[in-house]
Every structure is written in structure tokens, then in C-alpha cells.
Design an enzyme around this catalytic site. Sequence first.
Site, PDB file in Angstrom:
ATOM      1  NE  ARG A 103      -2.711  -0.386   3.115  1.00 25.43           N
ATOM      2  CZ  ARG A 103      -3.817   0.310   4.164  1.00 25.43           C
ATOM      3  NH1 ARG A 103      -4.512   0.436   3.942  1.00 25.43           N
ATOM      4  NH2 ARG A 103      -3.172   0.470   5.695  1.00 25.43           N
ATOM      5  CB  THR A 107      -3.072   6.901  -2.102  1.00 18.91           C
ATOM      6  OG1 THR A 107      -2.333   5.834  -2.341  1.00 18.91           O
ATOM      7  CG2 THR A 107      -2.085   7.913  -3.007  1.00 18.91           C
ATOM      8  CG  ASP A 199       1.957  -2.330   8.710  1.00 18.62           C
ATOM      9  OD1 ASP A 199       2.805  -3.384   8.510  1.00 18.62           O
ATOM     10  OD2 ASP A 199       1.793  -1.479   7.998  1.00 18.62           O
ATOM     11  CG  ASP A 202       6.067  -2.221   9.738  1.00 23.00           C
ATOM     12  OD1 ASP A 202       6.440  -2.583   8.350  1.00 23.00           O
ATOM     13  OD2 ASP A 202       5.325  -1.032   9.479  1.00 23.00           O
TER      14      ASP A 202
HETATM   15  C1  PRP Z   1      -1.149  -4.656   4.434  1.00 20.85           C
HETATM   16  C2  PRP Z   1      -1.328  -6.345   4.476  1.00 20.85           C
HETATM   17  C3  PRP Z   1      -2.335  -6.580   3.685  1.00 20.85           C
HETATM   18  C4  PRP Z   1      -2.896  -4.694   2.398  1.00 20.85           C
HETATM   19  C5  PRP Z   1      -4.402  -4.653   3.613  1.00 20.85           C
HETATM   20  O1  PRP Z   1      -0.348  -5.570   3.684  1.00 20.85           O
HETATM   21  O2  PRP Z   1      -0.797  -7.511   4.865  1.00 20.85           O
HETATM   22  O3  PRP Z   1      -1.666  -6.950   2.704  1.00 20.85           O
HETATM   23  O4  PRP Z   1      -2.523  -4.024   3.843  1.00 20.85           O
HETATM   24  O5  PRP Z   1      -4.910  -3.518   3.604  1.00 20.85           O
HETATM   25  P1  PRP Z   1      -5.764  -3.041   2.154  1.00 20.85           P
HETATM   26  O6  PRP Z   1      -7.414  -4.108   2.460  1.00 20.85           O
HETATM   27  O7  PRP Z   1      -6.049  -0.964   2.412  1.00 20.85           O
HETATM   28  O8  PRP Z   1      -5.660  -3.010   0.821  1.00 20.85           O
HETATM   29  P2  PRP Z   1       0.940  -3.793   3.593  1.00 20.85           P
HETATM   30  O9  PRP Z   1       0.653  -2.960   2.205  1.00 20.85           O
HETATM   31  O10 PRP Z   1       1.324  -2.912   4.476  1.00 20.85           O
HETATM   32  O11 PRP Z   1       2.410  -3.973   3.219  1.00 20.85           O
HETATM   33  P3  PRP Z   1       3.598  -5.377   3.856  1.00 20.85           P
HETATM   34  O12 PRP Z   1       2.482  -6.808   4.034  1.00 20.85           O
HETATM   35  O13 PRP Z   1       4.503  -5.177   2.696  1.00 20.85           O
HETATM   36  O14 PRP Z   1       3.071  -4.548   5.117  1.00 20.85           O
HETATM   37  N1  URA Z   2      -2.429  -3.702   6.897  1.00 24.81           N
HETATM   38  C1  URA Z   2      -1.981  -3.379   8.390  1.00 24.81           C
HETATM   39  O1  URA Z   2      -0.763  -4.275   8.435  1.00 24.81           O
HETATM   40  N2  URA Z   2      -2.554  -2.800   8.608  1.00 24.81           N
HETATM   41  C2  URA Z   2      -3.894  -2.585   9.320  1.00 24.81           C
HETATM   42  O2  URA Z   2      -4.398  -2.220  10.008  1.00 24.81           O
HETATM   43  C3  URA Z   2      -4.385  -2.155   7.660  1.00 24.81           C
HETATM   44  C4  URA Z   2      -2.925  -2.454   6.982  1.00 24.81           C
END
Ligand code: PRP
Ligand code: URA
Length: 209
Positions: A103, A107, A199, A202
Site C-alpha cells: 500500500r 493513498t 501494521d 512491520d
Molecule cells: C497490508 C496487509 C494487506 C494490506 C491490507 O500490507 O498485509 O496486504 O495491507 O490493506 P488493504 O485492504 O487496504 O489493501 P502492506 O501493503 O502494508 O504491505 P506489507 O504486507 O508488505 O507490510
Molecule cells: N495493514 C496492516 O498491517 N494493518 C492495518 O490495520 C491495515 C493494513
Amino acid sequence: MQNVLIDTSPITQDALSYLRDKNTDIVKFRHFADKISQQLLVKALKESDYVATQIETPIGPTTTNFLHGNFIFVTILRAGLSMMPAALQLIPTMPVGFLGLKRDEQTAIAYEYYNNLPKITQDSIVIVADPMLATGGSMIKTLEKISSFSPKEMRIVTVICAPEGIEKVHAQFSNIQIITAAVDETLNDKKYIIPGLGDFGDRYFGTEG
Ligand code: PRP
Ligand code: URA
């Protein structure tokens, strides 16, 4: 809520509590992420078929039931990787597909940086795993790709959902079952789930934003 299965079992809810707690350290976070994934994946496989098969025990012949189905595990990088060990422990023969989505911090719209899916056919049952379903943007991108192969079924396994994400997924894919440990209140202005767990990526990988 239709097509949303919340796993309210004590083991799942206990694991979720540790994951939510901001004081849970990385060792415990990884431990409970694995544990909750096992629980949720077992739930996701509950409605699966068996095939009756004749085998021999050391004592004699018997007919027994083996799990039946062409299961494929698709996980959304990065956080979805945390659910892979549990999935492969349950069905070690499953092909695994990856979609790398991140993400944008401003945005909250996910962009794709990696895509490697196994062969998906019309008899595939695809388990799509990502611990967080927030806006639903990442999941929709993934489902659109998978559905272009017309699999028999897709099932979503996630740890926490926001109502907004569920609505978005079901507006486009009304028949997909979502197996989850919790449906939370809503999203904040940064599109994080409230109360959520922060997160996931993270916390699981030990990075900071
Ligand atoms: C997080 C999570 C999902 C997404 C959900 O990933 O693991 O994939 O956000 O959010 P959404 O429903 O609004 O799309 P992130 O993009 O933070 O990446 P990461 O897994 O690399 O931390
Ligand atoms: N991705 C995460 O890891 N946490 C949230 O709350 C939303 C998206």
C-alpha cells in the site's frame, strides 16, 4: 454477516489478543501469528471433501477418508508469508502462489511489485491468505487475478477484517467465504484497522513503516 465466518474459539481469540497487544514482542507475535493461522486455516478447510480409500493398517484392511481437492495457497506479500508455514503443515502438497502488493503510504492504494502464481485450473480450490483486510484494495487485486483462471472456488483467510474491506470484496465477489478471527469497527484516516493490531508486516518482520 453473510459469507463471513468468525472463529470465536478460545484458542483463536487468545492468540488474537496477544497479536493485538502493543506490548507483545516479536517472538510472541510470530508464535501467535503461526498459531492463529493454523486455527483459521483448519476452519477454512472444514467444508472440504473426502475421498473414501481402502488402506491396510498393521492390523488389517479398512476404508478411511482422505482430504480431497486441488488446493492452491496464494498469499499476499509480505504479511501473508506469515500464514504459509501453517498452510503447508496442513497440506504439504499445496502449490503456493505469491502476489507482492504494497500500500502506498499516502493513498493506501496497493501497487503490485511481484507476481508468481502456480497453474490455476477450473478444479482448483484457492485459499487466499492475508492477515489484514482493511480497505480491501489488495484483496480485490488478488481475487481479480485469480478469478481470471475460473477456479472452482476461492476462500479468504484473514486475521482481522474491517467492515469496509468485507463490503468491497463481497460487492464484487459475493460468494467468497471470508474466514477470520475478528471483524473490527472501521478504518482510521490512514486506512489502518481500528482497533486492529497496527501494521502486521512491520510487527512480524521487525521493520518500521
Ligand atoms: C497490508 C496487509 C494487506 C494490506 C491490507 O500490507 O498485509 O496486504 O495491507 O490493506 P488493504 O485492504 O487496504 O489493501 P502492506 O501493503 O502494508 O504491505 P506489507 O504486507 O508488505 O507490510
Ligand atoms: N495493514 C496492516 O498491517 N494493518 C492495518 O490495520 C491495515 C493494513
